[in-house]
Motif scaffolding. Structure first.
Motif, mmCIF file in Angstrom:
data_model
loop_
_atom_site.group_PDB
_atom_site.id
_atom_site.type_symbol
_atom_site.label_atom_id
_atom_site.label_comp_id
_atom_site.label_asym_id
_atom_site.label_seq_id
_atom_site.Cartn_x
_atom_site.Cartn_y
_atom_site.Cartn_z
ATOM 1 N N LYS C 14 -61.713 -43.790 96.038
ATOM 2 C CA LYS C 14 -60.842 -44.939 95.856
ATOM 3 C C LYS C 14 -59.394 -44.481 95.881
ATOM 4 O O LYS C 14 -59.099 -43.310 95.636
ATOM 5 N N ALA C 28 -58.908 -43.132 100.394
ATOM 6 C CA ALA C 28 -60.210 -43.231 99.727
ATOM 7 C C ALA C 28 -61.268 -42.427 100.484
ATOM 8 O O ALA C 28 -62.137 -41.788 99.886
ATOM 9 N N GLN C 70 -67.352 -50.691 101.932
ATOM 10 C CA GLN C 70 -65.930 -50.604 101.610
ATOM 11 C C GLN C 70 -65.361 -51.954 101.229
ATOM 12 O O GLN C 70 -65.835 -53.000 101.667
ATOM 13 N N GLU C 135 -67.631 -47.550 93.233
ATOM 14 C CA GLU C 135 -66.242 -47.397 92.802
ATOM 15 C C GLU C 135 -65.629 -48.772 92.563
ATOM 16 O O GLU C 135 -65.931 -49.735 93.267
ATOM 17 N N VAL C 137 -61.745 -50.623 91.615
ATOM 18 C CA VAL C 137 -60.291 -50.458 91.452
ATOM 19 C C VAL C 137 -59.667 -51.745 90.953
ATOM 20 O O VAL C 137 -59.915 -52.827 91.511
ATOM 21 N N CYS C 147 -61.646 -49.103 98.035
ATOM 22 C CA CYS C 147 -62.666 -48.242 97.461
ATOM 23 C C CYS C 147 -63.888 -48.272 98.356
ATOM 24 O O CYS C 147 -64.051 -49.178 99.185
#
Lengths: 155, 155, 155
Positions: C14, C28, C70, C135, C137, C147
């Motif tokens: 990330k 990332a 993603q 992940e 964020v 991320c």
């Protein structure tokens, strides 16, 4: 040397699901016999000398280059997805078109015919004949749906 | 062992069509010399030691890993697509950026320069130099248009 | 013979960036150790007998088949991306699910659990256990964020 596929098969599948369109799509892939492979999308050329084989069981997890047409939809919708393919009459390989619509398989077939016609015109060639692999789903109430047509290169 | 490309070429193409944007794109691919291959999209790294070669004819239907930037549009539109690439000045390979806009090739070049600059900053490196392969089309009335820039790995 | 992966690793990364979401995504990827490879997206099957290995450094520019989840976002947003994977308890390989949301990693984990559950039900199988690589964020003001979670086949 770039890899050149020597064999392909065509397949299709469809499913409805009360759960999700992803679920329906997953089932449609299993249905089509390509739900247990690592699919890589490719554009759509049939190499010179490639042979069509019968749909076969592929090893689980095999990296499989595939021309894939898919359509997903919700309750009450009519969806279609599929491919057309044909070999040039001069023996120099062939082409694949893919399409997916909110509409009937019959309408999609016309679209695919037209796409193949344009590919031929652009290249100044003719096809021996056209083949189609199309699925259509009329999705019932309280369901999601998915359908697909695919051409898998199996080397 | 993962496959590592040893050679690449860059190319570009453009076309307009009265028929469809798909048709224009197909012609732009033929134009670029990659319309008869099975293209697989990849992200955008130049391995250490890779060599740029002249655009060459690829075998029909070859599975070809390609960084592809494309833009399609309708009548009256200005479209651009292309790539930038550069090698690190420390000999440790290089990078490719791709871009596509409704706008001029000049504007796209600035965008690509900026993207390459950011990749360099992030890695704390410099490029020996930057190269570009960009196409721009001002699409006439009653036409669709397509353009593309590509970097094809040819092993 | 179709290529069948024998090894994989999972990774995640990330980043936030003042520049662009592309820049954040690039960082990332570097963060995750797959920012210097030519990534090819694949669907999501673990072949029979495949082994999980530790994240390792891959050769620069290697063509790397990857299941990639993603998510990118802008200032103030909460984003998550990741994968779930599990092996069948009958030894017949396994499956990967990917997901990405504007939401927390906790919420994404529930979604991925549910997706894996549906894949299992559809096939009438059970998982030995489920693993996750997620992940999240929370993107600060004046920043973009990205991320990702990934499963890379390393043969």
């Amino acid at each position: 040397m770039l890899p050149i596929p020597k064999k392909f098969f065509v397949t299709s599948g469809k499913a409805v699901s009360k759960i999700s369109d992803l679920n329906a799509f997953d089932e449609a892939l299993l249905n089509a016999g390509i739900g247990e492979q690592n699919l890589v999308s490719v554009s759509s050329i049939l190499p010179i000398g490639i042979q069509q084989v019968k749909r076969r069981e592929l090893p689980m997890g095999a990296i499989t280059h595939t021309v894939l047409a898919q359509q997903r939809g919700g309750e009450g919708e009519m969806i279609s997805a599929g491919i057309a393919f044909g070999f040039r009459d001069d023996g120099q390989g062939g082409y694949v078109a893919e399409g997916h619509i909110h509409g009937t398989g019959k309408a999609l077939r016309e679209i695919l015919e037209w796409k193949m016609g344009e590919m031929a015109k652009l290249r100044g060639i003719r096809f021996k004949k056209l083949d189609f692999k199309i699925e259509e789903v009329s999705i019932p109430m309280d369901h999601y749906g998915a359908c697909l047509g695919a051409l898998a290169f199996v080397f």
